[in-house]
Design an enzyme around this catalytic site. Structure first.
Site, PDB file in Angstrom:
ATOM      1  N   SER A 188       0.821  -1.213   0.000  1.00  0.00           N
ATOM      2  CA  SER A 188       0.000   0.000   0.000  1.00  0.00           C
ATOM      3  C   SER A 188       0.855   1.262   0.000  1.00  0.00           C
ATOM      4  O   SER A 188       2.012   1.270   0.409  1.00  0.00           O
ATOM      5  CB  SER A 188      -0.921   0.008   1.217  1.00  0.00           C
ATOM      6  OG  SER A 188      -1.731  -1.136   1.221  1.00  0.00           O
TER       7      SER A 188
HETATM    8  N1  SAH Z   1      -0.946  -4.308   3.739  1.00  0.00           N
HETATM    9  C1  SAH Z   1      -0.405  -4.929   2.567  1.00  0.00           C
HETATM   10  C2  SAH Z   1      -1.418  -4.816   1.458  1.00  0.00           C
HETATM   11  C3  SAH Z   1      -1.373  -5.967   0.540  1.00  0.00           C
HETATM   12  S1  SAH Z   1      -2.606  -5.939  -0.716  1.00  0.00           S
HETATM   13  C4  SAH Z   1       0.887  -4.257   2.165  1.00  0.00           C
HETATM   14  O1  SAH Z   1       1.010  -3.042   2.332  1.00  0.00           O
HETATM   15  O2  SAH Z   1       1.775  -4.925   1.676  1.00  0.00           O
HETATM   16  C5  SAH Z   1      -3.895  -6.870   0.043  1.00  0.00           C
HETATM   17  C6  SAH Z   1      -3.571  -8.275   0.410  1.00  0.00           C
HETATM   18  O3  SAH Z   1      -4.785  -8.901   0.842  1.00  0.00           O
HETATM   19  C7  SAH Z   1      -3.045  -9.121  -0.732  1.00  0.00           C
HETATM   20  O4  SAH Z   1      -1.799  -9.652  -0.365  1.00  0.00           O
HETATM   21  C8  SAH Z   1      -4.098 -10.233  -0.896  1.00  0.00           C
HETATM   22  O5  SAH Z   1      -3.541 -11.476  -1.259  1.00  0.00           O
HETATM   23  C9  SAH Z   1      -4.713 -10.274   0.483  1.00  0.00           C
HETATM   24  N2  SAH Z   1      -6.054 -10.850   0.577  1.00  0.00           N
HETATM   25  C10 SAH Z   1      -7.096 -10.718  -0.285  1.00  0.00           C
HETATM   26  N3  SAH Z   1      -8.173 -11.400   0.160  1.00  0.00           N
HETATM   27  C11 SAH Z   1      -7.801 -11.982   1.343  1.00  0.00           C
HETATM   28  C12 SAH Z   1      -8.467 -12.810   2.289  1.00  0.00           C
HETATM   29  N4  SAH Z   1      -9.731 -13.200   2.145  1.00  0.00           N
HETATM   30  N5  SAH Z   1      -7.784 -13.215   3.389  1.00  0.00           N
HETATM   31  C13 SAH Z   1      -6.482 -12.836   3.569  1.00  0.00           C
HETATM   32  N6  SAH Z   1      -5.801 -12.068   2.695  1.00  0.00           N
HETATM   33  C14 SAH Z   1      -6.457 -11.637   1.606  1.00  0.00           C
END
Ligand code: SAH
Length: 204
Positions: A52
């Site tokens: 993010s």
């Molecule tokens: N906070 C993270 C954001 C990653 S993007 C950062 O800054 O790196 C969002 C993430 O949510 C992705 O890695 C995706 O794989 C995960 N995601 C999507 N649906 C999900 C679910 N149902 N349970 C767990 N993770 C999930």
């Protein structure tokens, strides 16, 4: 980055500003994007997901109003960058990631950086992690069609939940506070996240 892109855009909590200055974002971005590390934008990571934007990380963190003694649940570990910020600001962080590859990468980096107050698991975070509930803060870092009731149920009275809610392309960041009598929800700002895919999210 902290002064210009985070404080400059209105983040005030001194603990959040301090944490943003202490976590080395370059450890979490892909090697090819190193030059972009301190630009205020999201960047790609493996599995077609994103790390993010720093401003959004700090805004969502500020919404949780952490003082240091909280138990926090994060849904969407991704790179682990947001997880590290939460580790600095709370007592214990539980974080769930859907992709095994991302979970493993985040675990390695967080361990290398010496974070010990964190438990990671692979799974569907839309159902929360009931074994450790209730949580003082819950942060969802992927966009949901609605706020999953199972997450609200795992929030302590007085606890805060932040989650992007909307369609697959644009969302509104919502902040929910649970009280004895129910929940209060406010809109924080517009945002754009990758989809939350799971039983109580978007269907794969
Ligand atoms: N906070 C993270 C954001 C990653 S993007 C950062 O800054 O790196 C969002 C993430 O949510 C992705 O890695 C995706 O794989 C995960 N995601 C999507 N649906 C999900 C679910 N149902 N349970 C767990 N993770 C999930």
């Amino acid at each position: 980055m902290v002064r210009r892109q985070i404080q400059g855009k209105g983040i005030k909590d001194p603990r959040v500003l301090d944490a943003m200055g202490r976590v080395p974002r370059e450890k979490f971005v892909l090697a090819k994007d190193l030059r972009e590390t301190y630009a205020d934008s999201p960047l790609p990571i493996e599995c077609e997901q994103t790390i993010s934007q720093p401003y959004m990380v700090s805004l969502m963190t500020e919404c949780l109003q952490l003082k240091g003694q909280e138990k926090v649940l994060e849904i969407g570990t991704g790179s682990g960058y947001q997880t590290a910020i939460l580790c600095l600001l709370s007592k214990m962080v539980y974080s769930i990631e859907k992709h095994q590859e991302l979970n493993a990468r985040a675990a390695t980096i967080l361990q290398e950086l010496g974070f010990e107050n964190v438990r990671l698991k692979v799974g569907d975070g839309t159902k929360g992690w009931p074994e450790h509930a209730p949580y003082d803060g819950i942060m969802v870092t992927a966009g949901a069609p609605e706020i999953p009731q199972l997450l609200i149920d795992q929030l302590a009275i007085g606890g805060r939940l932040v989650i992007p809610v909307g369609d697959l392309y644009t969302q509104v960041l919502k902040r929910l506070v649970r009280s004895e009598n129910g929940c209060e929800v406010e809109d924080v700002c517009g945002c754009r996240f990758v989809p939350l895919v799971g039983e109580c999210g978007w269907k794969a």
